[in-house]
Design a protein around this motif. Structure first.
Motif, PDB file in Angstrom:
ATOM      1  N   ILE A  94       0.873  -1.182   0.000  1.00 50.14           N
ATOM      2  CA  ILE A  94       0.000   0.000   0.000  1.00 50.14           C
ATOM      3  C   ILE A  94       0.908   1.230   0.000  1.00 50.14           C
ATOM      4  CG2 ILE A  94      -0.272  -0.052   2.535  1.00 50.14           C
ATOM      5  CD1 ILE A  94      -3.067   1.173   2.152  1.00 50.14           C
ATOM      6  N   VAL A  95       0.542   2.195  -0.849  1.00 49.17           N
ATOM      7  CA  VAL A  95       1.285   3.456  -0.925  1.00 49.17           C
ATOM      8  C   VAL A  95       0.286   4.600  -0.794  1.00 49.17           C
ATOM      9  CG1 VAL A  95       2.774   4.923  -2.337  1.00 49.17           C
ATOM     10  CG2 VAL A  95       3.084   2.439  -2.390  1.00 49.17           C
ATOM     11  N   VAL A  96       0.567   5.527   0.113  1.00 44.89           N
ATOM     12  CA  VAL A  96      -0.301   6.685   0.360  1.00 44.89           C
ATOM     13  C   VAL A  96       0.538   7.957   0.239  1.00 44.89           C
ATOM     14  CG1 VAL A  96      -1.749   7.847   2.098  1.00 44.89           C
ATOM     15  CG2 VAL A  96      -1.865   5.351   1.826  1.00 44.89           C
ATOM     16  N   PRO A  97       0.107   8.887  -0.624  1.00 46.78           N
ATOM     17  CA  PRO A  97       0.896  10.109  -0.825  1.00 46.78           C
ATOM     18  C   PRO A  97       0.829  11.072   0.357  1.00 46.78           C
ATOM     19  CG  PRO A  97      -1.110  10.187  -2.146  1.00 46.78           C
ATOM     20  CD  PRO A  97      -1.073   8.839  -1.503  1.00 46.78           C
ATOM     21  N   ILE A  98       1.867  11.912   0.439  1.00 49.39           N
ATOM     22  CA  ILE A  98       1.968  12.954   1.471  1.00 49.39           C
ATOM     23  C   ILE A  98       1.887  14.302   0.766  1.00 49.39           C
ATOM     24  CG2 ILE A  98       3.460  13.977   3.239  1.00 49.39           C
ATOM     25  CD1 ILE A  98       4.892  11.192   3.371  1.00 49.39           C
ATOM     26  N   GLY A 106       5.797  13.263  -1.499  1.00 46.79           N
ATOM     27  CA  GLY A 106       6.362  11.942  -1.233  1.00 46.79           C
ATOM     28  C   GLY A 106       5.270  10.997  -0.790  1.00 46.79           C
ATOM     29  N   GLN A 107       5.670   9.969  -0.084  1.00 41.88           N
ATOM     30  CA  GLN A 107       4.695   8.912   0.206  1.00 41.88           C
ATOM     31  C   GLN A 107       5.195   8.004   1.317  1.00 41.88           C
ATOM     32  OE1 GLN A 107       5.912   5.886  -3.279  1.00 41.88           O
ATOM     33  NE2 GLN A 107       5.097   7.846  -4.009  1.00 41.88           N
ATOM     34  N   ILE A 108       4.231   7.335   1.923  1.00 38.84           N
ATOM     35  CA  ILE A 108       4.578   6.206   2.790  1.00 38.84           C
ATOM     36  C   ILE A 108       4.311   4.939   1.987  1.00 38.84           C
ATOM     37  CG2 ILE A 108       2.303   6.003   3.944  1.00 38.84           C
ATOM     38  CD1 ILE A 108       3.958   5.432   6.555  1.00 38.84           C
ATOM     39  N   ASP A 109       5.241   3.998   2.098  1.00 38.16           N
ATOM     40  CA  ASP A 109       5.159   2.741   1.343  1.00 38.16           C
ATOM     41  C   ASP A 109       5.221   1.603   2.346  1.00 38.16           C
ATOM     42  OD1 ASP A 109       5.368   0.661  -0.475  1.00 38.16           O
ATOM     43  OD2 ASP A 109       7.490   1.025  -0.903  1.00 38.16           O
ATOM     44  N   ILE A 110       4.262   0.698   2.265  1.00 38.64           N
ATOM     45  CA  ILE A 110       4.233  -0.447   3.177  1.00 38.64           C
ATOM     46  C   ILE A 110       4.119  -1.735   2.377  1.00 38.64           C
ATOM     47  CG2 ILE A 110       2.923  -1.564   5.038  1.00 38.64           C
ATOM     48  CD1 ILE A 110       2.134   1.518   5.649  1.00 38.64           C
ATOM     49  N   ASP A 111       5.005  -2.670   2.684  1.00 36.49           N
ATOM     50  CA  ASP A 111       4.986  -4.004   2.066  1.00 36.49           C
ATOM     51  C   ASP A 111       4.527  -5.017   3.106  1.00 36.49           C
ATOM     52  OD1 ASP A 111       6.014  -3.062  -0.305  1.00 36.49           O
ATOM     53  OD2 ASP A 111       8.064  -3.715   0.095  1.00 36.49           O
ATOM     54  N   SER A 112       3.813  -6.026   2.625  1.00 37.65           N
ATOM     55  CA  SER A 112       3.343  -7.077   3.521  1.00 37.65           C
ATOM     56  C   SER A 112       3.666  -8.455   2.971  1.00 37.65           C
ATOM     57  CB  SER A 112       1.836  -6.967   3.731  1.00 37.65           C
ATOM     58  OG  SER A 112       1.418  -7.946   4.666  1.00 37.65           O
ATOM     59  N   LYS A 113       3.996  -9.368   3.872  1.00 35.20           N
ATOM     60  CA  LYS A 113       4.210 -10.766   3.487  1.00 35.20           C
ATOM     61  C   LYS A 113       2.889 -11.538   3.484  1.00 35.20           C
ATOM     62  CE  LYS A 113       8.861 -10.614   5.349  1.00 35.20           C
ATOM     63  NZ  LYS A 113       9.760 -10.943   6.453  1.00 35.20           N
ATOM     64  N   THR A 114       1.824 -10.845   3.880  1.00 37.93           N
ATOM     65  CA  THR A 114       0.476 -11.432   3.891  1.00 37.93           C
ATOM     66  C   THR A 114      -0.247 -10.984   2.633  1.00 37.93           C
ATOM     67  OG1 THR A 114       0.470 -11.191   6.286  1.00 37.93           O
ATOM     68  CG2 THR A 114      -1.664 -11.579   5.238  1.00 37.93           C
TER      69      THR A 114
END
Ligand code: SME
Length: 149
Positions: A94-98, A106-114
Motif C-alpha cells: 500500500i502506498v499513500v501520498p503525502i 512523497g509517500q509512505i510505502d508499506i509491504d506485507s508478506k500477507t
C-alpha cells in the motif's frame, strides 16, 4: 540534556511504530519526490534493506503514486505488471501520498508478506499519519532526509 530527535529519527520512529503494532506491516518506509528530476528517493525505513533507493516517476507502485496523487492498494503484487519487487517474500503493498500545501511531496510505502491485508481502515489511518508527517516536514529541507545512493 538535549533529547531532541532529528526529523529523520522521528520519521524512522513512525516506521518502527507502524511495523511493531500492525501485524501485516512488514516493511515501512518513506520516499520523497524530486520534482525537477522526476524521481523518488528513499528516506527513513524499517525492514529488509532495499536496492531501490531511487525510483523514477511512473515506475512501480511508488512511481505511479508520484504521478496519480492517489492511494494505491495492491492486494496481490503478482497481479501488477508495473511493480518493482524489493523482496520475493512481499505479497501485497500500500502506498499513500503525502501532501504539503496540496503538492505531492512523497509517500509512505508499506509491504506485507500477507496477501490482501489492507482495507479502507488502513487507507484512512495512513492518510491521517501522512498528514501528521506533512506537519512535521513543513519547512524542512527534504534533501537532508534522503539516503545516499
Ligand atoms: N514495490 C515498490 C518499490 C519499493 S519497495 O517496495 C521498498 C514499487 O513497486 O514501487
Amino acid at each position: 540534556r538535549d533529547i531532541t530527535l532529528s526529523v529523520f529519527d522521528r520519521l524512522k520512529g513512525v516506521c518502527q511504530l507502524l511495523q511493531d503494532h500492525l501485524d501485516a506491516y512488514d516493511w515501512v518506509g518513506f520516499y520523497f519526490a524530486n520534482h525537477e528530476k522526476k524521481t523518488l528517493h528513499l528516506s527513513a525505513y524499517v525492514g529488509e534493506p532495499t536496492d531501490h533507493l531511487t525510483i523514477p516517476f511512473g515506475k512501480g507502485i511508488c512511481g505511479q503514486v508520484a504521478e496519480s496523487n492517489d492511494n494505491f492498494v495492491v492486494p496481490d503484487v503478482k497481479a501488477q505488471d508495473n511493480y518493482i519487487a524489493c523482496s520475493i517474500t512481499v505479497k501485497a503493498e500500500i502506498v499513500v501520498p503525502i501532501f504539503i500545501n496540496g503538492k505531492n511531496i512523497g509517500q509512505i510505502d508499506i509491504d506485507s508478506k500477507t496477501i490482501n491485508p489492507f482495507n479502507e481502515d488502513d487507507e484512512r489511518f495512513l492518510e491521517f499519519a501522512c498528514k501528521e508527517v506533512a506537519n512535521l516536514l513543513d519547512g524542512i529541507e527534504i534533501d537532508s532526509l534522503l539516503l545516499e545512493e
